[in-house]
Design a protein around this motif. Structure first.
Motif, PDB file in Angstrom:
ATOM      1  N   SER B  50      -7.518  -1.796  11.062  1.00 17.26           N
ATOM      2  CA  SER B  50      -7.850  -1.240   9.758  1.00 17.26           C
ATOM      3  C   SER B  50      -9.133  -0.421   9.835  1.00 17.26           C
ATOM      4  O   SER B  50     -10.094  -0.812  10.489  1.00 17.26           O
ATOM      5  N   GLY B  55      -7.754  -3.256   1.043  1.00 14.89           N
ATOM      6  CA  GLY B  55      -6.753  -2.406   0.414  1.00 14.89           C
ATOM      7  C   GLY B  55      -5.340  -2.825   0.762  1.00 14.89           C
ATOM      8  O   GLY B  55      -5.121  -3.789   1.496  1.00 14.89           O
ATOM      9  N   ARG B  56      -4.400  -2.084   0.159  1.00 17.13           N
ATOM     10  CA  ARG B  56      -2.987  -2.319   0.454  1.00 17.13           C
ATOM     11  C   ARG B  56      -2.498  -1.259   1.439  1.00 17.13           C
ATOM     12  O   ARG B  56      -2.897  -0.100   1.368  1.00 17.13           O
ATOM     13  N   LEU B  58       0.163   1.196   2.515  1.00 13.03           N
ATOM     14  CA  LEU B  58       1.282   1.865   1.853  1.00 13.03           C
ATOM     15  C   LEU B  58       2.306   2.372   2.860  1.00 13.03           C
ATOM     16  O   LEU B  58       3.511   2.258   2.636  1.00 13.03           O
ATOM     17  N   ALA B  99      -1.493  -5.879   3.422  1.00 18.29           N
ATOM     18  CA  ALA B  99      -2.856  -5.764   2.891  1.00 18.29           C
ATOM     19  C   ALA B  99      -3.854  -5.984   4.009  1.00 18.29           C
ATOM     20  O   ALA B  99      -3.557  -6.699   4.975  1.00 18.29           O
ATOM     21  N   ASP B 128      -1.627   4.872   5.721  1.00 22.39           N
ATOM     22  CA  ASP B 128      -2.002   5.201   4.337  1.00 22.39           C
ATOM     23  C   ASP B 128      -2.324   3.911   3.603  1.00 22.39           C
ATOM     24  O   ASP B 128      -1.557   2.938   3.670  1.00 22.39           O
ATOM     25  N   TYR B 129      -3.451   3.932   2.895  1.00 21.13           N
ATOM     26  CA  TYR B 129      -3.874   2.735   2.153  1.00 21.13           C
ATOM     27  C   TYR B 129      -4.044   3.067   0.679  1.00 21.13           C
ATOM     28  O   TYR B 129      -4.356   4.199   0.312  1.00 21.13           O
ATOM     29  N   GLU B 130      -3.920   2.049  -0.132  1.00 25.42           N
ATOM     30  CA  GLU B 130      -4.476   2.109  -1.478  1.00 25.42           C
ATOM     31  C   GLU B 130      -5.743   1.268  -1.398  1.00 25.42           C
ATOM     32  O   GLU B 130      -5.680   0.043  -1.250  1.00 25.42           O
ATOM     33  N   GLU B 131      -6.892   1.926  -1.447  1.00 22.72           N
ATOM     34  CA  GLU B 131      -8.155   1.198  -1.257  1.00 22.72           C
ATOM     35  C   GLU B 131      -8.526   0.381  -2.481  1.00 22.72           C
ATOM     36  O   GLU B 131      -8.311   0.815  -3.613  1.00 22.72           O
ATOM     37  N   LEU B 132      -9.064  -0.784  -2.260  1.00 23.83           N
ATOM     38  CA  LEU B 132      -9.553  -1.653  -3.338  1.00 23.83           C
ATOM     39  C   LEU B 132     -11.056  -1.825  -3.156  1.00 23.83           C
ATOM     40  O   LEU B 132     -11.559  -1.701  -2.036  1.00 23.83           O
TER      41      LEU B 132
END
Lengths: 162, 761
Positions: B50, B55-56, B58, B99, B128-132
Motif C-alpha cells: 500500500s 482506504g478502500r 477499488l 481495504a 486505485d484507492y478510495e482514501e479515508l
C-alpha cells in the motif's frame, strides 16, 4: 546490456565469469562463485557487511560493478583460514566474543585484516577509525576492539596469508 | 559428580568463558543464513504494498509492458485458510483484502525466476484507492474523530487498557510537601539487525509446507502457517536458518513473510525465496512502540514517595499484534525500582494507521523506565535533593511490595549496586570536576545515573500458559543434543544451553551440541523472547540433565563417580532397553507465584534483574552534538553463565540504548518511514561508542538454570535516562523526549538567543 567476460583473481585463484557489466561484485561472489561468506546488509555502502579487499584496498563489494574488477585481485573472508588453521583475527574473534550473530563478522574481519596489514599494532583510536565503516548491532563494538588488539599481539597476525 | 547450583566452586562449565558453539562457522564465513541457501528450480518473491495509510482498494491494474504470464501472482483470494496472521488476536490480514490500514501493508505477491525483474514488476502494479482520513498519532487516535479499530467495542481505537491500583492515591495529595508533574515521550526505534528479514518456502502435497528462515520463534511461525493454510500440525515444518540479529524484530514479523513465501510456493509449485532489501525491511517491518508517559508524584519533605499517578499511552500501529503484552511490561516497569504506598497506573495502547509496532528488546520497559528515571531527576530538583540520594531513599528492599503488591522475597541489593556504581565511576569527584571545568569550556560535560529492574520471563501467568517443554537426548554418534525451540540469533542460546547441559550431565562442553532448530525435531520450549532463555529454558535443560543421570543410575548402574566413558556406555545400555536416550522436562512454576489477570496483582515476574548505570556526556555548545564519553554498568542478573557472552549482552544493549537516546529517529510521512536507509537512519558506529565498563553482582536464583535470571533486555532499559540525566547535569537543560538529536538541542538553545553564555551548568 549483454554480458561481458571478466577475468579476476579471487583468493589467489584466477577465474573468469560472464556477467552483466554493472552486476555488483557482491552478487558475482555470492551467485556466480558461490562465495557466500560475503554478506549484504544495506546495498548502499553504509554497513560494510560486504567488505572485501580489492587490489589491497578495502571496498564495499555492493558498490563495485564487476566491470571495475576486471583484472583485480579480490580477497574475501574465505581466504583468511589456511586449511584448518584459523587466521589470528578469527581466533581472537572467537576467544574475545567479537562475533555474536555473525552477519557483520566476515566484513569486520576483512576490515580488521586490512587495518593490521597497514598498521600491525593499532591503537584503540586507530581501530575505531579503521572499523568505522563496518556496522555491528550486537556487540557495541567493545569485544571487536578487544579481538583486534588480541590478534595484533598474536604471532603471524600480519603474515598469515596464502 | 554433582551439579550443585548453589556452589560455584563445584562447577566446571557454567560460569566459564566457553567459545560460542557456532562461532567457528561464523568467523569462517561458512554459517548459512537464509540468503546463502539455494534450491534447484527456486524462484524469487516480492511484495506489492500500500502507498496510502488508510482506504478502500477499488481496482488493481497490471501494466501491459510486463510479461505477466511469466510471473506467479498471489492475492488474498489464493489463501486456503484464514486470511490473518495469528498473534494474540486475529485482526491483521496476511494480505489486504479490499481495504488497507497502513502504508506498506502487503496487498499482493509476485514471483519470477529472475529476481532482477521483480522491482520493475512491483512498480508496474497500480492500485486505485478510495482514501479515508488517517490517524497518524496517539493524540489523533485519542481524539476519536476517526474510529479505525474496535468500533464495536466500548473502547474504540484502544487495543488494550490496564488500570493498576495500590493504596489510595487520591488521599495522598493533600499531605504532600511537594507534587511534581512531568510528561515524557520516546520515539520509535528500528532493530537494525544487519541481516534483513528473509524466508524460503516450499510446498508438496505429501509434506505440506516447509519454510527456512531468519526467525526467533519457530512455533509462532508454525502456528501462523497452520491457520493461513488450514493445515494440521504435521504438515507444517519451520526450520530456522542462522539468524543475523533479531532483538525482537524477528519475533512476529517472520510469520508474515513465511506466509507470503509459502503462498507463492503453493501456487508456483516450486521453492520461493523472499529476501527483503534494507529499504523494504525498514519501511515494512515492526519497530519499538512510541510512547508518552505522564507522571504526577507526591513526595514528603524528606523526599519519600507518597503517591504516584502514571498515565501511559503507546502507539500500537494499525493492528494489535503484540501491543497488549508490550503495554503490560511497560505498565509493570513504570514505577521504577522504588517503593511507594499509593500508586495508580492507567495505560492504553492506541491504534494508528502506521505499520504495526512490535517487540523490541526491553518490550515496553525502556519507554516507561525512561519516564520514571527522568522524572526522579525532576523530583530531586523540586525537593532540592541530590538525585542519587532521592533514589536511595526510595529503593525497594527485601520484603517491600511493588505496584502489583508483589512481595520482594528474593534479595534486593540496589544499595550495593548503587554504591559500586558510584565508586567505579568516581561519580561525585567527576560531577564536581565537570561543574568546575564547564564554567570556562564550550564543551559541557556531565554525569547522570539511572536505576532500574527488568522482570525475567513472561509476565504474570504467561509462563504457566506457555507450558514449555525442553530436554536433551543422546545420539548414536555419542553426542548429547539440546532439544529446544529456543533459537540462536547472536545472544548465545546455543552456548549457554550447551554449558548448562554439560554441567548438569557431568560431561564436557564439547560433548554437547544443539539439535537442529526444526519444528519436526524439537519440542516447544516457547518463544525466544522476554529474557527467558537462560532462566526458564535453561532450568528445564538442567532438570532434564539431572533426570537423565538419575535414570542412568537406576536403569544402567551408572556409578556416583562416573567418567565420560561410563556416561556414554550407560546411555547405550539405556538405548538397548528403551530404544532411545531422551529426557524432557515441562515447566513448573516456582512456589508462591500467583497472578490475577483481572486485578493485575500478584507476582508479575518470578525474578527481577537489577541495575544501576552511570553515563558521562560531553555536549558541544558550538555544534550542539551530545556524545557519551564513558559508561559504567553495575548489575545483578543471578548467576553469570558465560562471562564473555554476558558482558557482550550488556555492551551491545548499552550501544543500542545510546542510539535510542541520541541518534536513531524513525521519520514518518503518512505513516511511511521515509528515512528507510542506513544512510539516514543513524546507529552508533565504532567511533560513537564510549568505553563500556561491565560489573556483575551474582545472587543465584533458585529457580533459574544454576541460578541464572534474565539478562538480554536489561541493558537497553537504562542508557537513555542516564544519558539525558547527564545532559541535564552538563547543561542545566532538561530534555524529556528521545531521540534527542543535535537539532533538538540547537532549538532549545536558539530559544535563548544562541548565546552559550546563557547556558548555566
Amino acid at each position: 546490456m549483454s554480458d561481458c567476460r571478466i577475468q579476476l583473481t579471487i583468493n589467489g585463484q584466477q577465474t573468469s565469469v560472464e556477467a552483466p557489466p554493472m552486476k555488483r561484485l557482491l552478487d558475482v561472489l555470492r551467485e556466480d562463485l558461490d562465495l557466500t561468506g560475503t554478506k549484504e546488509g544495506c546495498g548502499e555502502g553504509e554497513c560494510g557487511s560486504c567488505s572485501v579487499r580489492m587490489n589491497g584496498e578495502l571496498v564495499n563489494s555492493c558498490m563495485v560493478p564487476i566491470l571495475q574488477a576486471h583484472g583485480a585481485h579480490i580477497e574475501t573472508v574465505e581466504s583468511l583460514a589456511i586449511d584448518a588453521e584459523l587466521h589470528p583475527l578469527q581466533k581472537a574473534f572467537l576467544e574475545c566474543g567479537g562475533a555474536q550473530c555473525g552477519i557483520c563478522t566476515p566484513g569486520m574481519l576483512m576490515a580488521a585484516t586490512h587495518l593490521i596489514a597497514h598498521n600491525p599494532n593499532p591503537s584503540l583510536e586507530q581501530i575505531r577509525e579503521g572499523l568505522a565503516g563496518n556496522l555491528c548491532r550486537c556487540t557495541g563494538f567493545i569485544k571487536i576492539f578487544d579481538s583486534v588488539i588480541t590478534a595484533a599481539a598474536m604471532e603471524g597476525s600480519r603474515t598469515h596469508a596464502r | 559428580m554433582t551439579d550443585d547450583s548453589t556452589n560455584p566452586a563445584q562447577r566446571r562449565v557454567v560460569g566459564t568463558p566457553q567459545i560460542r558453539k557456532e562461532g567457528a562457522e561464523k568467523v569462517l564465513g561458512r554459517a548459512k543464513y537464509v540468503d546463502d541457501i539455494e534450491f534447484p528450480g527456486m524462484w524469487h518473491g516480492a511484495t506489492v504494498r500500500s502507498t496510502i495509510p488508510r482506504g478502500r482498494i477499488l481496482a488493481i491494474h497490471f501494466d501491459e509492458s510486463v510479461p505477466w504470464h511469466e510471473f506467479v501472482i498471489v492475492t488474498a483470494a489464493d489463501i486456503p485458510g484464514n486470511n490473518h496472521i495469528q498473534m494474540i488476536a486475529a485482526d491483521q490480514p496476511c494480505l489486504a483484502d479490499g481495504a488497507v490500514n497502513h502504508c506498506d501493508e502487503p496487498i499482493l505477491l509476485i514471483a519470477h525466476p529472475d529476481k532482477r525483474l521483480l522491482p520493475q514488476a512491483v512498480a508496474s502494479v497500480r492500485i486505485d484507492y478510495e482514501e479515508l482520513p488517517a490517524v497518524l498519532s496517539i493524540e489523533e487516535s485519542e481524539s476519536k474523530r476517526e474510529i479505525i479499530w474496535g468500533a464495536d467495542t466500548s473502547t474504540p481505537n484502544v487495543f488494550k487498557e490496564f488500570v493498576l491500583q495500590k493504596g489510595n492515591v487520591d488521599e495522598a495529595w493533600s499531605s504532600a510537601a511537594c507534587i511534581v508533574e512531568g510528561e515524557y515521550s520516546t520515539g520509535a526505534q528500528e532493530h537494525l539487525y544487519i541481516e534483513n528479514n528473509g524466508m524460503i518456502a516450499d510446498y508438496s502435497d505429501d509434506g505440506g509446507i516447509t519454510v527456512w528462515g531468519s526467525l526467533q520463534c519457530p512455533f509462532y511461525v508454525h502456528k501462523s502457517l497452520m491457520a493461513v493454510f488450514n493445515l494440521p500440525e504435521d504438515k507444517v515444518r519451520v526450520i530456522q536458518t542462522e539468524t543475523g540479529g533479531a532483538f525482537g524484530g524477528k519475533e512476529d514479523y517472520p510469520s508474515i513473510i513465511a506466509s507470503h513465501a509459502a503462498l507463492l510456493a503453493l501456487k508456483a509449485r516450486r521453492p520461493i525465496k523472499m529476501i527483503y532489501d534494507r529499504m523494504e525491511d525498514l519501511a515494512a517491518t515492526t519497530k519499538r512502540h512510541p510512547s508518552r508517559t505522564r507522571h504526577r508524584t507526591a513526595v514528603d519533605k524528606d523526599g519519600k514517595l507518597l503517591a504516584m499517578e502514571i498515565e501511559i499511552a503507546t502507539d500500537g500501529g494499525a493492528y494489535s499484534t503484540l501491543s497488549s503484552t508490550v503495554l503490560s511490561r511497560a505498565t509493570l516497569h513504570a514505577t521504577g525500582p522504588y517503593v511507594c504506598p499509593n500508586i495508580r497506573i492507567r495505560s492504553r495502547a492506541w491504534a494508528t494507521n502506521t505499520v504495526p509496532y512490535g517487540a523490541f528488546r526491553g518490550f515496553g520497559a525502556p519507554q516507561t523506565i525512561f519516564a520514571i528515571e527522568r522524572h526522579m531527576e525532576h523530583i530531586a530538583l523540586a525537593v532540592g535533593m541530590d538525585p542519587v540520594e532521592l533514589r536511595r531513599r526510595n529503593f525497594l528492599h527485601d520484603g517491600d511490595t511493588t505496584a502489583t503488591q508483589q512481595i520482594m522475597r528474593e534479595p534486593v541489593i540496589l544499595d550495593q549496586l548503587l554504591d559500586r556504581a558510584l565508586a567505579v565511576s568516581d561519580f561525585y569527584a567527576k560531577r564536581e570536576r565537570y561543574a568546575r571545568e564547564n564554567a570556562t569550556n564550550p564543551v559541557k560535560c556531565g554525569i547522570g545515573i539511572a536505576a532500574f529492574y527488568h522482570g525475567s520471563g513472561f509476565t504474570g501467568s504467561g509462563e504457566r500458559r506457555l507450558n514449555s517443554l525442553a530436554g536433551v537426548d543422546v545420539t548414536l554418534q555419542g553426542k548429547v543434543r539440546v532439544l529446544v525451540s529456543s533459537t540462536e540469533f547472536g545472544q548465545g542460546t546455543n552456548t549457554i544451553l550447551a554449558q548448562i547441559a554439560a554441567e548438569a550431565l557431568g560431561i564436557s562442553y564439547d560433548d554437547v551440541e544443539m539439535a537442529p532448530s526444526d519444528t519436526h525435531l524439537i519440542p516447544n520450549s516457547g518463544p525466544t523472547v522476554a529474557s527467558r532463555t537462560s532462566m526458564v529454558v535453561g532450568h528445564l535443560i538442567q532438570r532434564s540433565g539431572r533426570q537423565l543421570i538419575q535414570t542412568l543410575k537406576e536403569a544402567a548402574n551408572l556409578s556416583d563417580n562416573y567418567t565420560r566413558h561410563d556416561f556414554f556406555a550407560a546411555c547405550e545400555l539405556l538405548r538397548a532397553r528403551d530404544g532411545e536416550v531422551k529426557s524432557l522436562s515441562r515447566y513448573e512454576a516456582p512456589p508462591n507465584i500467583y497472578w490475577n489477570d483481572d486485578t493485575y496483582t500478584g507476582e508479575a515476574y518470578p525474578a527481577f534483574a537489577w541495575a544501576v548505570y552511570v553515563a558521562e556526556v560531553a555536549v558541544d555548545t558550538i555544534t550542539y552534538s551530545a556524545e557519551v564519553i564513558d559508561f559504567h554498568t553495575v548489575q545483578e542478573v543471578g548467576t553469570v553463565l558465560n562471562p564473555t557472552l554476558a558482558a557482550g549482552q550488556i555492551e551491545g544493549g548499552v550501544a543500542q540504548g545510546i542510539g535510542y537516546a541520541l541518534y536513531e529517529k524513525v521519520q514518518l510521512k503518512n505513516g511511511h518511514m521515509f528515512n528507510n536507509q542506513m544512510t539516514n537512519y543513524i546507529m552508533p558506529t565504532a567511533q560513537d561508542v564510549p568505553p563500556i565498563h561491565v560489573y556483575f553482582e551474582q545472587i543465584p536464583f533458585a529457580y533459574g538454570a544454576f541460578g541464572a535470571k534474565g539478562i538480554g533486555e536489561l541493558p537497553h532499559d537504562g542508557p537513555a535516562p542516564a544519558i539525558l540525566n547527564a545532559i541535564q547535569n552538563a547543561t542545566g537543560e532538561s530534555f524529556s523526549a528521545i531521540p534527542l538529536l543535535p537539532e533538538d538541542i540547537f532549538l532549545r538553545f536558539a530559544s535563548y538567543g544562541l548565546d552559550p553564555e546563557n547556558i548555566t551548568a
